[in-house]
Design a protein around this motif. Sequence first.
Motif, PDB file in Angstrom:
ATOM      1  N   UNK A  30       0.856  -1.188   0.000  1.00 30.96           N
ATOM      2  CA  UNK A  30       0.000   0.000   0.000  1.00 30.96           C
ATOM      3  C   UNK A  30       0.893   1.240   0.000  1.00 30.96           C
ATOM      4  N   UNK A  31       0.532   2.187  -0.868  1.00 34.04           N
ATOM      5  CA  UNK A  31       1.283   3.448  -0.897  1.00 34.04           C
ATOM      6  C   UNK A  31       0.425   4.564  -0.296  1.00 34.04           C
ATOM      7  N   UNK A  61       1.114  -4.521   3.743  1.00 28.34           N
ATOM      8  CA  UNK A  61       2.459  -4.055   4.106  1.00 28.34           C
ATOM      9  C   UNK A  61       2.732  -2.739   3.402  1.00 28.34           C
ATOM     10  N   UNK A  62       3.774  -2.071   3.854  1.00 29.05           N
ATOM     11  CA  UNK A  62       4.299  -0.868   3.218  1.00 29.05           C
ATOM     12  C   UNK A  62       5.816  -0.876   3.373  1.00 29.05           C
ATOM     13  N   UNK A  63       6.480   0.149   2.893  1.00 28.45           N
ATOM     14  CA  UNK A  63       7.945   0.189   2.936  1.00 28.45           C
ATOM     15  C   UNK A  63       8.417   1.439   3.687  1.00 28.45           C
ATOM     16  N   UNK A  64       9.698   1.428   4.034  1.00 25.28           N
ATOM     17  CA  UNK A  64      10.303   2.587   4.718  1.00 25.28           C
ATOM     18  C   UNK A  64      10.284   3.803   3.824  1.00 25.28           C
ATOM     19  N   UNK A  65      10.537   3.602   2.537  1.00 27.48           N
ATOM     20  CA  UNK A  65      10.569   4.734   1.602  1.00 27.48           C
ATOM     21  C   UNK A  65       9.217   5.423   1.510  1.00 27.48           C
ATOM     22  N   UNK A  66       8.118   4.645   1.547  1.00 27.49           N
ATOM     23  CA  UNK A  66       6.780   5.239   1.496  1.00 27.49           C
ATOM     24  C   UNK A  66       6.524   6.053   2.757  1.00 27.49           C
ATOM     25  N   UNK A  85       1.194   4.092   8.931  1.00 23.36           N
ATOM     26  CA  UNK A  85       1.962   3.562  10.062  1.00 23.36           C
ATOM     27  C   UNK A  85       1.256   2.406  10.776  1.00 23.36           C
ATOM     28  N   UNK A  86      -0.014   2.169  10.455  1.00 23.30           N
ATOM     29  CA  UNK A  86      -0.724   1.035  11.065  1.00 23.30           C
ATOM     30  C   UNK A  86      -0.262  -0.309  10.503  1.00 23.30           C
ATOM     31  N   UNK A  87       0.325  -0.294   9.319  1.00 24.27           N
ATOM     32  CA  UNK A  87       0.692  -1.539   8.647  1.00 24.27           C
ATOM     33  C   UNK A  87       2.170  -1.853   8.891  1.00 24.27           C
ATOM     34  N   UNK A  88       2.535  -3.150   8.895  1.00 19.08           N
ATOM     35  CA  UNK A  88       3.941  -3.519   9.114  1.00 19.08           C
ATOM     36  C   UNK A  88       4.843  -3.034   7.978  1.00 19.08           C
ATOM     37  N   UNK A  89       6.087  -2.742   8.343  1.00 17.34           N
ATOM     38  CA  UNK A  89       7.081  -2.268   7.384  1.00 17.34           C
ATOM     39  C   UNK A  89       7.766  -3.478   6.751  1.00 17.34           C
ATOM     40  N   UNK A  90       7.745  -3.516   5.430  1.00 16.66           N
ATOM     41  CA  UNK A  90       8.401  -4.601   4.699  1.00 16.66           C
ATOM     42  C   UNK A  90       9.807  -4.156   4.290  1.00 16.66           C
TER      43      UNK A  90
END
Length: 296
Positions: A30-31, A61-66, A85-90
């Motif tokens: 998710x972005x 999931x999402x990423x650190x860059x997002x 921020x509710x979703x885990x960082x991949x």
Amino acid sequence: MKVKRYKRVNKYLQFYMNSFGYRPPFQVVIDATFAQSCLKSKINIREQMTKYFGKHEIKLVTTVCVVQETQRLSQSLYGALLVIKQFPIHRCGHEKSPIAANDCIRELICGSGNNNPDHYMLATQDLQLTRSVRRSVVCPLIYLNGNVIVMTKPVDSVKEEAHRRGVDASDQLAEHDVQVLSKLKEIHGLADDSVGDNQPKKRRKGPKGPNPLSCKKPKTKPTTTTTTKTSGAGSSGSAGGGDGGTGSTDSRLRKRKRNRGRGGAASKTTHIKQMFDKIVANISTGGGGGGADTTN
């Protein structure tokens, strides 16, 4: 959720599972654009995504860059930042030096060989990111249409890739089957070298006869042995000759049978008639004798 939309997403998921090896739990990246659109439409992403995928498990999931890019734009995307921020960082490999969110997602999904090895799905509202991912790799794309979460239909290039993979898989399976059959023939002594002229030939099937159950059974005439009375009488006479006793007893038995066959009334009348005749004869004989005595 409407039944048509539920059937459609199940059809798409089944296509990706059969053709490209997708397996639950499905990883959905998710972005910020998707999070912002859901926030404006007052949609709970986790709840609606779970309903949309139905019985299949998902992992959002999402990423650190997002997250980093959303923080830099926190003035306009503060609500989206809280949602992200509710979703885990991949792990994307850019933890030490974050890059642009679109580039990070593209590298994560496409991988080194542009084949989406980890089978990610992408949820975004960015048209530029959607077009670049669709051109380069097979990836299910999810977007928000008004207040409804929708998965895009597989394009023609994806269907052609699925057909090519299916043909390759069928060829490999055929070769494997041939190898297994050859090994089994060697084990049981049925190899091609051992098969010679001694092998019995198949019988050609000729025309078949009618079904015996549907045919009418032939009528069998009963064999009856008829003995005529004349032949029986002649044989008895020739055999008996002067034996009159046996002939008289046979005639009496026949008469009795005839009398039995007739009605009981006829036998009674004959008996009464005979008795009457005897009485008349006695009277007549007695009267003749008395007249002679009176004359004397």
